[in-house]
Design an enzyme around this catalytic site. Structure first.
Site, PDB file in Angstrom:
ATOM      1  N   HIS A   1       0.827  -1.218   0.000  1.00  0.00           N
ATOM      2  CA  HIS A   1       0.000   0.000   0.000  1.00  0.00           C
ATOM      3  C   HIS A   1       0.861   1.267   0.000  1.00  0.00           C
ATOM      4  CE1 HIS A   1      -4.216  -1.186   0.309  1.00  0.00           C
ATOM      5  NE2 HIS A   1      -3.816  -2.237   1.000  1.00  0.00           N
TER       6      HIS A   1
ATOM      7  N   ASP B   1      -7.775  -1.340  -1.542  1.00  0.00           N
ATOM      8  CA  ASP B   1      -8.766  -2.203  -0.894  1.00  0.00           C
ATOM      9  C   ASP B   1     -10.134  -1.763  -1.377  1.00  0.00           C
ATOM     10  OD1 ASP B   1      -6.680  -3.331   0.483  1.00  0.00           O
ATOM     11  OD2 ASP B   1      -7.061  -2.259   2.361  1.00  0.00           O
TER      12      ASP B   1
ATOM     13  N   GLU C   1      -7.393 -12.033   1.401  1.00  0.00           N
ATOM     14  CA  GLU C   1      -8.150 -10.782   1.532  1.00  0.00           C
ATOM     15  C   GLU C   1      -8.851 -10.505   0.207  1.00  0.00           C
ATOM     16  OE1 GLU C   1      -5.590  -7.545   2.735  1.00  0.00           O
ATOM     17  OE2 GLU C   1      -4.590  -8.790   4.222  1.00  0.00           O
TER      18      GLU C   1
ATOM     19  N   HIS D   1      -8.360  -6.918  -1.339  1.00  0.00           N
ATOM     20  CA  HIS D   1      -7.046  -6.317  -1.637  1.00  0.00           C
ATOM     21  C   HIS D   1      -6.550  -6.663  -3.042  1.00  0.00           C
ATOM     22  CE1 HIS D   1      -2.872  -4.964  -0.702  1.00  0.00           C
ATOM     23  NE2 HIS D   1      -2.617  -5.853  -1.655  1.00  0.00           N
TER      24      HIS D   1
HETATM   25 ZN   LIG Z   1      -4.911  -3.953   1.208  1.00  0.00          ZN
END
Ligand SMILES: [Zn+2]
Length: 213
Positions: free
Chosen positions: A128, A135, A192, A195
């Site tokens: 990030h 996200d 995730e 993501h």
């Molecule tokens: Zn993320």
């Protein structure tokens, strides 16, 4: 001389007042870095900004961003704009939960959940930090946030890309997002569903500063 001194003082006051006005006029800090571009509905059609780290709805339980603005590399924005147009045809809008993340925010997250399975420790570079990761979730065409497999940063089995443990409708939505992202040049991570990274994220350097640094 007596007249000049007050004049100089008042000029200084005027200049200071002007600066204060300028500061008051911009409701948030300036661009954190020239390599980053602010995400807006102009460069990302229909985008819904729900920057969780600018709210209390995140794993730290408090706001850790100075404002709810999202910053990314221009290439990330270009590719996401493609995704946004693709999803628009299907009746969806992109929701951004997080984008570029400054180092101080990564530290704050790690302090709340120091677990390397879910977060990058502060001594390593989070993807990030490069402005190449995002996200995401989905909203309907009116901007209503839709149910997805899990909440942001909900680190459990519902968050993985298997989608077998969530309602069919929800799994379908998550797959629509995934397919659109993969088609536009992003890769995902298995644990995730929200993501995504530019496939060539490693070609971009980290941008650590901004905000509270
Ligand atoms: Zn993320």
């Amino acid at each position: 001389m007596r007249r000049k001194l007050p004049l100089a003082c008042s000029l200084q006051s005027v200049a200071l007042f002007g600066l204060l006005l300028l500061a008051a006029g911009s409701s948030s800090p300036a661009n954190p870095d020239e390599r980053l571009v602010e995400v807006t509905s102009d460069n990302m059609p229909g985008v819904v900004l729900e920057m969780r780290y600018a709210t209390e709805r995140n794993i730290t339980g408090k706001s850790i961003y100075p404002d709810g603005k999202a910053w990314l590399r221009m290439e990330t924005i270009r590719k996401l704009a493609k995704v946004a147009r693709n999803l628009e045809e299907k009746g969806y809008r992109l929701v951004i939960w997080d984008a570029w993340r400054p180092a101080y925010a990564q530290k704050a997250l790690w302090a709340s959940k120091p677990d390397g399975r879910f977060l990058t420790p502060p001594n390593k570079i989070s993807r990030h930090a490069r402005g190449t990761s995002v996200d995401l979730s989905l909203a309907d065409k009116n901007g209503k946030i839709l149910e997805m497999p899990s909440d942001h940063d909900e680190f459990n089995a519902k968050a993985d890309e298997d989608f077998s443990d969530v309602p069919k409708e929800v799994a379908k939505r998550a797959r629509i997002l995934r397919n659109a992202m993969f088609a536009a040049g992003f890769s995902g991570v298995p644990d995730e569903w929200w993501h995504y990274d530019l496939r060539d994220w490693a070609a971009y350097e980290a941008i650590q500063g901004g905000g509270k640094d």
